[in-house]
Motif scaffolding. Sequence first.
Motif, PDB file in Angstrom:
ATOM      1  N   PRO A  63       1.046  -1.545  -0.341  1.00 12.69           N
ATOM      2  CA  PRO A  63       0.065  -0.256  -0.326  1.00 12.69           C
ATOM      3  C   PRO A  63       0.822   1.213   0.122  1.00 12.69           C
ATOM      4  CG  PRO A  63       0.360  -1.206   1.915  1.00 12.69           C
ATOM      5  CD  PRO A  63       0.716  -1.626   1.412  1.00 12.69           C
ATOM      6  N   SER A  64      -0.131   2.222  -0.874  1.00 11.23           N
ATOM      7  CA  SER A  64       0.595   3.516  -0.127  1.00 11.23           C
ATOM      8  C   SER A  64       0.184   4.627   0.362  1.00 11.23           C
ATOM      9  CB  SER A  64       1.900   3.926  -2.145  1.00 11.23           C
ATOM     10  OG  SER A  64       0.347   4.128  -2.592  1.00 11.23           O
ATOM     11  N   GLY A  65       0.818   5.490   0.663  1.00 14.42           N
ATOM     12  CA  GLY A  65      -0.613   7.148   0.577  1.00 14.42           C
ATOM     13  C   GLY A  65       0.546   7.439   1.814  1.00 14.42           C
ATOM     14  N   ARG A  66       0.440   8.600   2.367  1.00 15.55           N
ATOM     15  CA  ARG A  66       0.691   9.504   2.991  1.00 15.55           C
ATOM     16  C   ARG A  66       0.043   8.666   4.670  1.00 15.55           C
ATOM     17  NH1 ARG A  66      -1.629  12.890   7.012  1.00 15.55           N
ATOM     18  NH2 ARG A  66      -3.696  13.014   4.764  1.00 15.55           N
ATOM     19  N   GLY A  67       0.984   8.918   5.329  1.00 14.02           N
ATOM     20  CA  GLY A  67       0.395   7.803   6.947  1.00 14.02           C
ATOM     21  C   GLY A  67       0.764   6.173   6.909  1.00 14.02           C
ATOM     22  N   VAL A  68       1.006   5.716   5.795  1.00 11.14           N
ATOM     23  CA  VAL A  68       1.154   4.418   5.423  1.00 11.14           C
ATOM     24  C   VAL A  68       1.792   3.762   6.530  1.00 11.14           C
ATOM     25  CG1 VAL A  68       2.526   3.980   3.925  1.00 11.14           C
ATOM     26  CG2 VAL A  68       0.923   2.018   4.549  1.00 11.14           C
ATOM     27  N   VAL A  69       2.931   4.247   6.890  1.00 16.83           N
ATOM     28  CA  VAL A  69       4.149   3.954   7.568  1.00 16.83           C
ATOM     29  C   VAL A  69       4.301   3.589   9.570  1.00 16.83           C
ATOM     30  CG1 VAL A  69       6.583   4.153   8.322  1.00 16.83           C
ATOM     31  CG2 VAL A  69       6.496   4.367   6.118  1.00 16.83           C
ATOM     32  N   PRO A  70       2.690   5.075   9.722  1.00 13.42           N
ATOM     33  CA  PRO A  70       2.819   5.214  11.126  1.00 13.42           C
ATOM     34  C   PRO A  70       0.969   3.978  11.707  1.00 13.42           C
ATOM     35  CG  PRO A  70       2.661   7.379   9.813  1.00 13.42           C
ATOM     36  CD  PRO A  70       3.329   6.175   9.423  1.00 13.42           C
ATOM     37  N   PHE A  71       0.112   3.625  10.654  1.00 15.08           N
ATOM     38  CA  PHE A  71      -0.247   2.986  10.763  1.00 15.08           C
ATOM     39  C   PHE A  71      -0.236   1.676  10.793  1.00 15.08           C
ATOM     40  CE2 PHE A  71      -3.832   0.759   8.148  1.00 15.08           C
ATOM     41  CZ  PHE A  71      -4.690   0.760   8.667  1.00 15.08           C
ATOM     42  N   GLY A  72       0.776   1.137   9.854  1.00 16.80           N
ATOM     43  CA  GLY A  72       0.844  -0.269   9.736  1.00 16.80           C
ATOM     44  C   GLY A  72       1.947  -0.678  10.956  1.00 16.80           C
ATOM     45  N   LEU A  73       3.063   0.949  11.206  1.00 19.08           N
ATOM     46  CA  LEU A  73       3.426   0.380  12.690  1.00 19.08           C
ATOM     47  C   LEU A  73       2.865  -0.027  14.398  1.00 19.08           C
ATOM     48  CD1 LEU A  73       6.164   0.282  13.794  1.00 19.08           C
ATOM     49  CD2 LEU A  73       6.382   2.434  13.898  1.00 19.08           C
ATOM     50  N   SER A  74       1.896   0.545  13.907  1.00 20.67           N
ATOM     51  CA  SER A  74       0.903   0.832  15.390  1.00 20.67           C
ATOM     52  C   SER A  74       0.552  -0.823  15.052  1.00 20.67           C
ATOM     53  CB  SER A  74      -0.150   1.928  15.058  1.00 20.67           C
ATOM     54  OG  SER A  74      -1.018   2.591  16.327  1.00 20.67           O
ATOM     55  N   ASN A  75      -0.527  -1.089  14.203  1.00 15.51           N
ATOM     56  CA  ASN A  75      -1.230  -2.117  14.294  1.00 15.51           C
ATOM     57  C   ASN A  75       0.033  -3.341  14.807  1.00 15.51           C
ATOM     58  OD1 ASN A  75      -4.306  -2.309  13.173  1.00 15.51           O
ATOM     59  ND2 ASN A  75      -2.930  -0.646  12.143  1.00 15.51           N
TER      60      ASN A  75
ATOM     61  N   SER B 255      -9.854   0.973  13.309  1.00 17.38           N
ATOM     62  CA  SER B 255      -9.175   0.826  12.207  1.00 17.38           C
ATOM     63  C   SER B 255      -8.859   0.491  10.923  1.00 17.38           C
ATOM     64  CB  SER B 255      -7.757  -0.599  12.712  1.00 17.38           C
ATOM     65  OG  SER B 255      -7.059  -0.708  11.639  1.00 17.38           O
ATOM     66  N   PRO B 256     -10.066   0.036  10.164  1.00 16.89           N
ATOM     67  CA  PRO B 256     -10.411   0.232   9.412  1.00 16.89           C
ATOM     68  C   PRO B 256     -10.998   0.600   8.954  1.00 16.89           C
ATOM     69  CG  PRO B 256     -12.200  -1.828  10.233  1.00 16.89           C
ATOM     70  CD  PRO B 256     -10.807  -1.103  10.863  1.00 16.89           C
ATOM     71  N   ALA B 257     -12.286   1.422   9.353  1.00 15.36           N
ATOM     72  CA  ALA B 257     -12.463   3.022   9.474  1.00 15.36           C
ATOM     73  C   ALA B 257     -11.081   4.070   8.549  1.00 15.36           C
ATOM     74  CB  ALA B 257     -13.399   3.846  10.210  1.00 15.36           C
ATOM     75  N   LEU B 258     -10.158   4.028  10.041  1.00 14.04           N
ATOM     76  CA  LEU B 258      -8.661   5.280   9.702  1.00 14.04           C
ATOM     77  C   LEU B 258      -7.966   4.196   8.088  1.00 14.04           C
ATOM     78  CD1 LEU B 258      -6.889   7.152  10.890  1.00 14.04           C
ATOM     79  CD2 LEU B 258      -5.758   5.519  11.877  1.00 14.04           C
ATOM     80  N   ALA B 259      -8.586   3.222   7.573  1.00  5.23           N
ATOM     81  CA  ALA B 259      -7.595   3.191   6.465  1.00  5.23           C
ATOM     82  C   ALA B 259      -8.192   3.472   5.193  1.00  5.23           C
ATOM     83  CB  ALA B 259      -7.299   1.487   6.224  1.00  5.23           C
ATOM     84  N   VAL B 260     -10.199   3.712   5.574  1.00  5.62           N
ATOM     85  CA  VAL B 260     -10.447   4.367   4.238  1.00  5.62           C
ATOM     86  C   VAL B 260     -10.015   5.709   4.802  1.00  5.62           C
ATOM     87  CG1 VAL B 260     -13.189   4.580   3.453  1.00  5.62           C
ATOM     88  CG2 VAL B 260     -12.003   2.710   4.504  1.00  5.62           C
ATOM     89  N   ALA B 261      -9.949   6.104   5.773  1.00  7.77           N
ATOM     90  CA  ALA B 261     -10.359   7.290   5.886  1.00  7.77           C
ATOM     91  C   ALA B 261      -8.616   8.026   4.659  1.00  7.77           C
ATOM     92  CB  ALA B 261     -10.546   8.249   6.576  1.00  7.77           C
ATOM     93  N   LEU B 262      -6.902   7.083   4.832  1.00 11.37           N
ATOM     94  CA  LEU B 262      -6.233   7.619   4.588  1.00 11.37           C
ATOM     95  C   LEU B 262      -5.698   6.961   3.224  1.00 11.37           C
ATOM     96  CD1 LEU B 262      -3.780   7.244   8.358  1.00 11.37           C
ATOM     97  CD2 LEU B 262      -4.569   9.006   7.162  1.00 11.37           C
ATOM     98  N   ALA B 263      -6.437   6.315   3.425  1.00  8.05           N
ATOM     99  CA  ALA B 263      -6.008   5.099   1.576  1.00  8.05           C
ATOM    100  C   ALA B 263      -6.431   6.112   0.582  1.00  8.05           C
ATOM    101  CB  ALA B 263      -6.563   3.727   1.615  1.00  8.05           C
ATOM    102  N   PRO B 264      -5.541   6.223  -0.359  1.00 11.81           N
ATOM    103  CA  PRO B 264      -5.971   6.861  -1.570  1.00 11.81           C
ATOM    104  C   PRO B 264      -6.759   6.400  -2.923  1.00 11.81           C
ATOM    105  CG  PRO B 264      -2.891   6.750  -1.314  1.00 11.81           C
ATOM    106  CD  PRO B 264      -3.845   6.013  -0.347  1.00 11.81           C
ATOM    107  N   HIS B 265      -6.399   6.931  -3.499  1.00 11.83           N
ATOM    108  CA  HIS B 265      -8.153   6.272  -4.262  1.00 11.83           C
ATOM    109  C   HIS B 265      -7.343   4.909  -4.888  1.00 11.83           C
ATOM    110  CE1 HIS B 265     -11.253   5.676  -7.115  1.00 11.83           C
ATOM    111  NE2 HIS B 265     -10.205   5.909  -8.078  1.00 11.83           N
ATOM    112  N   GLY B 266      -8.279   3.744  -4.738  1.00  9.15           N
ATOM    113  CA  GLY B 266      -7.833   2.352  -5.246  1.00  9.15           C
ATOM    114  C   GLY B 266      -6.679   1.972  -4.390  1.00  9.15           C
ATOM    115  N   GLU B 267      -6.828   2.348  -3.206  1.00  7.85           N
ATOM    116  CA  GLU B 267      -5.783   1.913  -2.368  1.00  7.85           C
ATOM    117  C   GLU B 267      -6.160   1.547  -1.112  1.00  7.85           C
ATOM    118  OE1 GLU B 267      -1.932   1.450  -1.767  1.00  7.85           O
ATOM    119  OE2 GLU B 267      -2.181   1.803  -4.951  1.00  7.85           O
ATOM    120  N   ARG B 268      -7.276   1.061  -0.594  1.00  6.05           N
ATOM    121  CA  ARG B 268      -8.368   0.941   0.382  1.00  6.05           C
ATOM    122  C   ARG B 268      -7.768  -0.555   0.220  1.00  6.05           C
ATOM    123  NH1 ARG B 268     -14.708   1.304   0.479  1.00  6.05           N
ATOM    124  NH2 ARG B 268     -13.829   3.842   0.617  1.00  6.05           N
ATOM    125  N   ASN B 269      -8.469  -1.325  -0.230  1.00  5.77           N
ATOM    126  CA  ASN B 269      -8.143  -3.257   0.118  1.00  5.77           C
ATOM    127  C   ASN B 269      -6.431  -3.295   0.407  1.00  5.77           C
ATOM    128  OD1 ASN B 269     -10.680  -2.851  -0.725  1.00  5.77           O
ATOM    129  ND2 ASN B 269     -10.676  -4.414  -2.855  1.00  5.77           N
TER     130      ASN B 269
END
Length: 410
Positions: free
Chosen positions: A17-29, A130-144
């Motif tokens: 996945p790509s996009g702003r915040g992907v590293v802290p999001f993944g690291l927190s999980n 957590s999935p709601a935050l993924a939806v909020a942060l994920a760029p278009h086409g990156e949600r899954n």
Amino acid sequence: MTTTDASPRTGLRAVLPSGRGVVPFGLSNLVGALGTGVFYPYTLLFFPALLGIPLTQVGLVLTVTALVALPGMFWVGRLIDRMGPRPVLIAAALLRAAGFVGYVSLRHIVAFALFSVLIALCNRADQAASPALAVALAPHGERNRWLALTRTVFNAGIGGGALLGSTLIVSGEEALVWLGLANAAGFLVAGLVLWPLRTPPVPPADPAQLSRGAWRDRPFLVVVLINSLLWFVALAVETGLSAYMVGTLGAPAWLAGTLFAVNTGLLIVFQLPFTSALERLGNTTVLVAGAALVTAFLVAMALGTTLSGTALVVFLLVGMVIYTLGELAVAHARYALLTDLPPPAELGSFLAFNQVAAGVSGALVPFIVAALLDSAPAGLWWLMAALTAATVAGVLAVRPLLLARSETQH
């Protein structure tokens, strides 16, 4: 004049996945899962030793408190919609850290019950936010891919945490205290990692776009029911497989650990590539195919009592690979549907509603699995095969509604 990226994503970049915040999001999980993995395998050692109460009493308290916490999820869902998922995730992590410190500090059954309600509610809140935050942060086409990242790091964290926990627990009460504190530390760090993360502001809800609630949304209700059934099956496999293998099939005890290691390893390695590959297919198609693979595994388990020796070992290893492929497909599709169908302004409330249903389903697992393993072991697998097959029928029955809703949402 607009510019475009002339270099398409290939290789590993096409999977991650790509996009702003992907590293802290993944690291927190990942950190939160590591702490849970340290503690979870020793849960039923931890509480009886620290509280001095029987194991059956511990199990009863944990079951009751998990159910008592569920109505609070309706309030949590509204908080996610109004404040955004990030503050809810941070609060849930910090409260769980405080709860585990409380476990080792206040060793009384009343405190145990109160902290257990708090932690059960925060666990469910995390699974909705957590999935709601993924939806909020994920760029278009990156949600899954973002949703797949949460599953990948969770499995990696649980596996790594279990190995770490095995080095911490040597003997005695002091080692158990360290397990509780390690889990608290994991949640504390998971919450702090998200603190500097900036998320899009929550737009005010348009009353004209609000639904009548998740319980009146037929397509979403069907998906919630399907998710609850599949969650029940997954927990039943996790809970009952080892006992069935050793007690009924006569498999060697070491094979149970090997099978779960195979399952975890495949989930970690293939979740993101599998998600990338499956994005070309419709979610309902993927869900039906995955559920069919899981059903095949369950039927094979029910029929496997005639095997022994090397044939049984090979049968179980191949069966676990088939089951894991089905699990990968099912997880991809159900998470995609659960986040795709709700109105965007009510995503938190809808996901919280799903967590209530999943919580009730999960609470039934220990009793049903234990009862069937004791009376009719093969019946457990026939029941789960029937439930999984029912999800296939349910998906096919409402497929036109699901497709129509997805087109409307986009």
